[in-house]
Design a protein around this motif. Structure first.
Motif, mmCIF file in Angstrom:
data_model
loop_
_atom_site.group_PDB
_atom_site.id
_atom_site.type_symbol
_atom_site.label_atom_id
_atom_site.label_comp_id
_atom_site.label_asym_id
_atom_site.label_seq_id
_atom_site.Cartn_x
_atom_site.Cartn_y
_atom_site.Cartn_z
ATOM 1 N N LEU A 130 -5.655 -1.494 2.371
ATOM 2 C CA LEU A 130 -4.539 -2.403 2.106
ATOM 3 C C LEU A 130 -4.927 -3.863 2.322
ATOM 4 C CD1 LEU A 130 -1.599 -0.425 3.714
ATOM 5 C CD2 LEU A 130 -1.638 -1.266 1.380
ATOM 6 N N GLN A 131 -5.667 -4.122 3.391
ATOM 7 C CA GLN A 131 -6.016 -5.502 3.714
ATOM 8 C C GLN A 131 -6.946 -6.133 2.697
ATOM 9 O OE1 GLN A 131 -7.549 -5.092 7.683
ATOM 10 N NE2 GLN A 131 -5.531 -4.781 8.598
ATOM 11 N N LYS A 135 -4.362 -7.538 -2.371
ATOM 12 C CA LYS A 135 -2.998 -8.067 -2.425
ATOM 13 C C LYS A 135 -2.129 -7.233 -3.356
ATOM 14 C CE LYS A 135 -0.197 -11.455 -1.248
ATOM 15 N NZ LYS A 135 1.035 -11.066 -1.881
ATOM 16 N N GLN A 162 -0.811 -4.510 -1.236
ATOM 17 C CA GLN A 162 0.114 -5.031 -0.226
ATOM 18 C C GLN A 162 1.485 -5.304 -0.823
ATOM 19 O OE1 GLN A 162 -1.747 -8.446 1.630
ATOM 20 N NE2 GLN A 162 -3.667 -7.326 1.895
ATOM 21 N N GLN A 166 2.541 -0.798 6.445
ATOM 22 C CA GLN A 166 1.210 -0.769 7.060
ATOM 23 C C GLN A 166 1.338 -0.075 8.415
ATOM 24 O OE1 GLN A 166 -1.036 -4.372 7.089
ATOM 25 N NE2 GLN A 166 -0.644 -4.828 4.953
#
Length: 1047
Positions: A320-321, A324, A327, A333
């Motif tokens: 996820l990090q 974008k 996200q 998260q």
């Protein structure tokens, strides 16, 4: 007899009826109902009268137990003969008795179960309220009436269908939110016992979900501590935690009786984890799993599940990090590591049943994901920088669990300490640095508390001789604070070290030297100068212990001098032992300045064995005395370069610190004269060695180009040893003369002369290693230049590099092409190494590093440092340099320099906040560069596009970017169908005939593959979340709920 019983039953007083029933024989009891056939209304009424009077009588306890059982047995047999309306009336009677609390022994509940079973089979239309119900529906309404917290336990004795059981369970679970917290544990226990009939998953899911919601509500309340209406607060935290702990104990106790419930718990959480990890593994459910894990039959399953969940959570967060796109579409998260550490925190509220599971999980994580030892090498050190890999994060989590559990739970501290020490001892063949780090953190957190467990530490000391030296040094450093507060531990260590120093085993003697050096560093003699590098905080709640507050100073000095005497004897042992001493003396001197005279005298007497005092004799040192022959083998006996390095550092420290302090005092002239004597001797010796080393030729050392350097012969080994020693001596003297030279021309000439000698040998070794193709010969000798000296050079050099590269264009450099790299490229490579080193090894110091680079803002406080702004400032300078490269003529374009510039920009871009304006500006600039520059250099093109992709992924989905690049590739390469004419278009000039295939094409395909992988991950996550509709399904069984009174 039957008529008599009926007559007595009609009387108000039960005494005569009780006497008649007591006197009945079994045959008479069985003949009783025969006189009241169910075919007649009067017979049904008489039977009901008997039932209505016998039930309270049985519950009263006045009847003999055997008689009561006989009566209930008879009534159960005859109950099935009653018609539906009679059964309904009888069942309603039971419910009224139960609600009135008239049940004393519950003996008649066996009859109630039979009545309900018979009622469910009745097809009659029975009056209920204003409507009518059949027997089965009537039974459901009765069960619904009993579904309150007071009567749930009665449902265990009532035969329930699957639908009915589901209804009971779900209704009771819905009641939780309306009850006081203290009422929930006993109700949970009754539900768990009821789950033996079925609905295990529903019961467990409801309990876990309820406490998960309470925990979330509690967190929300803690975020707003000053509530407007304090009375609205739902519950005190300690009360909630104690209730949760009690409920967990209830579940564990029932699982002990019903193993299927434990299996169902694991199955349920595994299923939920696939759908919504945050709901499956909340603090309550993790605590429950860890409590159940104490039962060894389920421990392996539970730990495998938790470890898989932890690594999966780390991977998901990493995924996820980095995107974008993900996200924005998947904002959840979930971090299971935070949840588990919260369990440790919650366990402080008396959750002793969770602590053993926490300890076992912590060690399991540390062992399952310990640092891997590559073949033939050391384990990678992951203590610096960020742990990138999920396995490293899992290992770090295990250590955090154990450390926090150690702090919170006093009873289990001894067990944790013992297990850590056992693993340090038994895993000597594999990496144990993570266990040593944990031990160090444990000792630092509570050295005074550890005194109660000091016996375990002293037992470990007995095994020091059998451990690798790295493990010994790490272990002794870890327990150092304990040595300061525990005399018994210190004395035990000394006895072990004194025995080891005379051991036949080399490792044992090295361990002894390491231990004695640690003692000398940390047990200061009274009057020693303080050193900022040796002050150690023991802990916020601990007393900072100083040795001379606990021990007699004179005895302490005698103790240190005795150790020094033992260490002097080690100067006649193998090179490895001597080397440890030379590397350790400087630290001892810095931290225990009162030992300066003894140490300096020891070093002076040692160097005199190899120093040739004649001023014209070349070379100035006896190298032949540094080696030893055993048969055909040659060994290094005296690491002369290390000895000289130790002397140089000790002398520099002595002159700058002790000598200045003593110069201000006049009370000890004799000792001062003695100290000045060895100081002068060292200075004259180093000056003479410098002068003669510069004059010496390689032939003086028998090390010219014709010398044999092969490692297969004794002569070659000897020459290699000589060469490494001479190069080391040159490095030591370079640093010494630079430090004392005060930037004078003569000393710089000496430095250059020494470097010439060093470089000649270096080139010869490099050439010989290339010819021999020896793996040993390819190894670079360890540098003797200290970090202080290197940093002094780099501090000046770095600013020169930064200024020169960002201020002077490459084309200004001398036009004559020389062999090797340009000065600009060397500057850039130096900068790149510094940026990488800071990011990898000194992550916490990045703000200070960027602050130091900005000379215009030197007065800003550390708290005001904006890393993104500082990094963006540096990026702009390299952006200008890259634009200059692209703007230069084709002949002046430097590919290697451009590649290095792109790498520098990529490195610095990692310091930008993706949500910042500076990041967006840099991304926009990068897109512009790629669109406007028709770069044909393959390597530069690859680096620039990789930078563009990495930036774009942190800003938004790269699909649009990939589409434009794909169209450009299509336009350059044409279509696979030659008859189709491709529209000529160009979004990015960087995509051209030379770069389109295979460079850009492969990069675009690789990025597309990454996007597809992200989409696949996202689809799986969203699908699993969307499929979780189990709580929203309507059940036909609930159609009876309109009859239920609210509240």
């Amino acid at each position: 007899m039957a008529q008599r019983i009926l007559a007595l039953a009609a009387e108000e007083g039960p005494e005569r009826l009780r006497e008649a029933l007591q006197s009945l024989g079994e045959s008479e009891v069985r003949r009783g109902p025969a006189g009241s056939p169910c075919s007649q209304q009067s017979g049904v009424l008489r039977r009901l009268q008997v039932y209505k009077h016998c039930i309270p009588l049985v519950e009263s306890g006045d009847l003999h137990l055997g008689k009561a059982s006989e009566i209930i047995g008879l009534l159960m047999l005859e109950a099935r003969q009653l018609p539906g309306h009679a059964l309904a009336e009888l069942a309603t009677l039971f419910v009224d008795v139960i609600k009135a609390g008239s049940l004393s022994n519950g003996k008649s509940l066996e009859l109630f179960s039979t009545v309900l079973t018979a009622l469910a089979g009745s097809k009659e239309s029975l009056a209920y309220g204003k409507g009518e119900l059949n027997g089965e529906e009537f039974k459901k309404q009765l069960i619904n009436t009993l579904c309150s917290s007071k009567y749930v336990h009665l449902c265990q004795d009532i035969p329930l269908s699957g639908e009915e059981l589901q209804f009971v369970v779900e209704k009771v679970l819905r009641m939780f939110s309306k009850l006081d917290l203290q009422e929930i544990p006993p109700l949970v226990y009754q539900l768990l016992l009821l789950s033996a009939k079925g609905c295990k998953k529903t019961v467990l899911e409801g309990i876990i979900s309820f406490f998960n919601q309470l925990d979330k509500r509690q967190k929300e309340e803690q975020k707003v501590p000053q509530s407007v209406d304090l009375e609205v607060a739902t519950m005190p935290l300690d009360q909630l935690r104690h209730v949760e702990g009690t409920v967990i104990l209830h579940i564990v106790s029932v699982i002990n009786l019903d193993q299927d419930l434990g299996e169902e718990l694991i199955r349920h959480l595994k299923t939920e984890q696939q759908k919504d990890p945050a709901r499956a593994l909340c603090p309550f459910s993790v605590a429950l799993l860890l409590s159940v894990a104490v039962k060894h039959r389920l421990q392996e399953q539970i730990f495998d599940f938790l470890k898989t969940s932890i690594t999966r959570s780390c991977k998901d967060l990493q995924f996820l990090q980095a995107s974008k796109f993900l996200q924005d579409l998947f904002p959840q998260q979930y971090d299971v590591t935070t949840v588990i550490l919260e369990v440790v925190k919650n366990s402080a509220f008396g959750w002793d049943h969770v602590t053993q599971g926490l300890v076992d999980l912590g060690f399991s994580l540390m062992e399952s994901y310990e640092p891997r030892k590559p073949f033939g090498g050391k384990a990678a050190d992951t203590s610096y920088g960020l742990s990138k890999m999920p396995a490293q994060q899992a290992c770090k989590l295990g250590a955090s669990i154990l450390l926090e559990t150690f702090k919170v739970h006093e009873p289990i501290r001894s067990d944790i300490l013992e297990q850590v020490l056992n693993r340090v001892l038994t895993k000597a063949a594999s990496p144990v640095s993570h266990f040593i780090d944990l031990l160090s953190n444990i000792v630092v957190s509570a050295p005074l508390v550890l005194q109660t467990s000091s016996s375990k530490v002293t037992e470990t000391f007995d095994n020091l001789s059998f451990l690798p030296i790295d493990t010994v040094q790490g272990l002794l450093r870890a327990v150092q604070p304990l040595l300061k507060v525990s005399m018994s531990v210190r004395d035990s260590l000394i006895l072990v070290l004194q025995k080891a120093i005379f051991s036949r085993q080399l490792d044992a003697r090295k361990a002894a030297v390491a231990g004695f050096l640690l003692l000398l560093r940390n047990f200061k003699v009274l009057g020693s100068l303080s050193s900022s590098q040796c002050s150690q905080a023991i802990g916020a709640t601990q007393v900072q212990a100083d040795v001379h507050a606990c021990y007699n100073s004179a005895a302490n000095e005698a103790f240190c001098l005795e150790i020094l005497g033992s260490l002097r004897r080690c100067l006649s042992q193998q090179a490895d032992v001597r080397l440890m001493l030379y590397e350790g003396f400087y630290d001892v001197l810095r931290r225990n300045s009162q030992l300066a005279s003894s140490i300096m005298e020891t070093l002076l007497s040692q160097i005199k064995q190899y120093y040739l005092p004649q001023p014209d004799l070349l070379p100035p040192l006896k190298l032949e005395g540094c080696i030893m022959a055993q048969g055909d083998q040659i060994f290094l006996q005296e690491p002369l370069a290390h000895l000289l390095c130790c002397i140089q550092h000790c002398l520099a420290w002595y002159k700058s610190t002790v000598h200045l302090c003593q110069g201000a005092e006049d009370d000890d002239d004799e000792e001062e004269e003695e100290d000045v004597g060895f100081e002068q001797s060292f200075e004259e010796m180093l000056e003479s060695v410098t002068r003669r080393m510069i004059k010496s030729e390689l032939e003086d050392f028998e090390l010219d180009k014709s010398a044999d350097f092969s490692l297969s012969s004794g002569v070659g080994v000897k020459n290699n040893i000589y060469a490494i020693q001479v190069m080391g001596i040159c490095e030591v003297l370079i640093e010494y003369n630079f430090n004392i030279g005060n930037f004078s021309k003569s000393k710089f000439e000496d430095v250059l002369g020494l470097f010439t000698c060093y470089n000649k040998l270096f080139e010869i070794l490099k050439e010989k290693a290339g010819k021999n193709k020896s793996t040993l010969g390819n190894k670079t000798a360890r540098s003797f230049l200290s970090m202080g000296f290197v940093s002094t050079l780099l501090t000046a050099l770095f600013r020169v590099l930064l200024w020169r590269y960002t201020s002077i264009p490459t084309v200004v450099e001398e036009s004559g092409k020389k062999k090797g790299k340009s000065i600009s490229l060397l500057c850039l490579e130096g900068l790149l190494r510094i940026f990488n080193t800071v990011q990898q090894l000194y992550t916490a110091r990045i703000p200070q590093f960027l602050q130091a680079l900005d000379i215009t803002d030197g007065d800003a406080e550390e708290t005001d440092i904006n890393v993104t702004e500082k990094a963006a400032f540096q990026i702009r300078q390299f952006q200008r340099s890259l634009v200059n490269q692209f703007s230069s003529a084709e002949d002046d374009f430097n590919s290697k320099e451009t590649q290095s510039l792109i790498i520098v920009l990529s490195t610095l871009s990692k310091l930008l906040d993706p949500a910042s304006q500076q990041f967006l500006q840099f991304l926009t600039w990068t897109v512009k560069i790629c669109k406007e520059n028709a770069l044909e250099d393959i390597s530069c093109c690859k680096g620039l596009l990789s930078l563009l992709f990495s930036l774009h992924a942190l800003y938004k989905s790269p699909v649009g970017l990939l589409r434009e690049l794909a169209q450009d590739i299509h336009a350059c390469l044409g279509d696979i169908d030659q008859d189709i004419e491709v529209e000529s278009r160009s979004h990015f000039a960087i995509v051209n005939a030379k770069t389109a295939a295979p460079t850009v094409c492969l990069l675009v395909l690789g990025q597309a593959d990454k996007v597809l992988e992200e989409v696949d991950w996202l689809i799986k996550k969203l699908t699993s979340l969307g499929s979780d509709t189990s709580g929203n399904k309507s059940d036909p069984f609930f159609t009876v709920t309109p009859f239920v009174k609210k509240g």
